[in-house]
Design an enzyme around this catalytic site. Structure first.
Site, mmCIF file in Angstrom:
data_model
loop_
_atom_site.group_PDB
_atom_site.id
_atom_site.type_symbol
_atom_site.label_atom_id
_atom_site.label_comp_id
_atom_site.label_asym_id
_atom_site.label_seq_id
_atom_site.Cartn_x
_atom_site.Cartn_y
_atom_site.Cartn_z
ATOM 1 N N GLU A 1 62.134 -29.584 -25.593
ATOM 2 C CA GLU A 1 61.071 -28.753 -25.721
ATOM 3 C C GLU A 1 59.942 -29.446 -24.690
ATOM 4 O O GLU A 1 59.488 -30.612 -24.858
ATOM 5 C CB GLU A 1 60.469 -28.553 -27.218
ATOM 6 C CG GLU A 1 59.124 -28.110 -27.163
ATOM 7 C CD GLU A 1 58.638 -28.251 -28.516
ATOM 8 O OE1 GLU A 1 57.281 -27.345 -28.762
ATOM 9 O OE2 GLU A 1 59.093 -28.947 -29.237
ATOM 10 N N GLU B 1 54.351 -22.970 -36.532
ATOM 11 C CA GLU B 1 54.034 -24.443 -36.402
ATOM 12 C C GLU B 1 52.468 -24.746 -35.772
ATOM 13 O O GLU B 1 52.149 -24.417 -34.616
ATOM 14 C CB GLU B 1 54.883 -25.286 -35.248
ATOM 15 C CG GLU B 1 54.669 -26.787 -35.305
ATOM 16 C CD GLU B 1 55.380 -27.428 -34.364
ATOM 17 O OE1 GLU B 1 55.759 -28.455 -34.293
ATOM 18 O OE2 GLU B 1 55.527 -26.798 -33.170
#
Length: 252
Positions: free
Chosen positions: A138, A235
């Site tokens: 990521e 998140e």
């Protein structure tokens, strides 16, 4: 239909760790993720999942060094042996918890040597991973993670191509994508074929969807149009109680 999971490192953080699973289930979530669950015995986390009928969709790796070492170091030269040792521990946690995705963190590094180490470590991890386990990488933005090696989506796609493993893919986070590129929706459309896990938070402050500049209606439409079938993990850092921040889910 889009399906949403709760990131319990960020959501319900006002509660003790094991109580967050109960709160997530009460809020209607069917799945959760925890970035670093390693401080708690895997069986305790499994019990919290089981009693609430929750699935665990993702954890981060390598496990952090609680003596002050880095939380991620897959691109750091000289730590290859430790990477292999710690990834085996992460895989054991993933198997106990029924996790399908492990996010491999690159750590703070730069340059061609770091890229070479990252690629080789990912090749090892992809080969050593249990059957059915997906690994992701990521891009993280330099404001939140100064010096982080994987700081662009072009670099992430380049690394994935270099590793060339069927169980390595891209993790897309709307907060990081917006901060890195200025347009999370355009970024998603550009990298959608590589994406196997999605996380959402608004920019510029990783707050709840609808509190910042990310165009979430357009992003959710793009995700549906791409045929993505995985979980979308919330998140973000709520302003106040987590329950009060969940209004973005209405109508979805």
């Amino acid at each position: 239909m889009l399906k949403f999971a709760a990131n319990l490192t960020h959501l319900f953080a006002e509660l003790p760790y094991l109580d967050r699973f109960d709160a997530a289930a009460e809020a209607g979530f069917k799945a959760v993720e925890v970035l670093f669950p390693y401080e708690v015995a895997a069986q305790e986390t499994l019990s919290a999942l089981t009693r609430n009928g929750l699935g665990m969709v993702l954890i981060n790796a390598p496990p952090p060094n609680y003596t002050g070492g880095p939380r991620g170091f897959a691109a750091m030269c000289g730590l290859e042996d430790r990477f292999r040792y710690d990834m085996r521990r992460a895989f054991r946690y993933a198997e106990v918890l029924g996790v399908n995705i492990v996010h491999v963190m690159a750590g703070v590094a730069e340059g061609a040597d770091a890229r070479a180490v990252f690629v080789e470590n990912l090749k090892y991890a992809a080969d050593a991973a249990p059957a059915g386990l997906m690994l992701t990488i990521e891009p993280l933005n330099p404001v939140a993670q100064p010096g982080y090696f994987l700081n662009s989506f072009d670099l992430a796609v380049d690394v994935i191509a270099a590793v060339d493993a069927p169980n390595l893919a891209l993790q897309f986070d709307s907060y990081h994508a917006q901060t890195i590129t200025g347009d999370a929706v355009a970024c998603y459309n550009a990298v959608a074929p590589f994406v196997r896990h999605i996380q959402i938070g608004d920019a510029p402050d990783r707050t709840a969807p609808g509190s910042g500049v990310v165009e979430f209606d357009a992003l959710f439409q793009a995700i549906e149009a791409s045929g993505y079938e995985g979980w979308i993990s919330a998140e973000y850092d709520p302003r106040g109680k987590t329950e009060d921040s969940l209004v973005w889910r209405r109508g979805l």
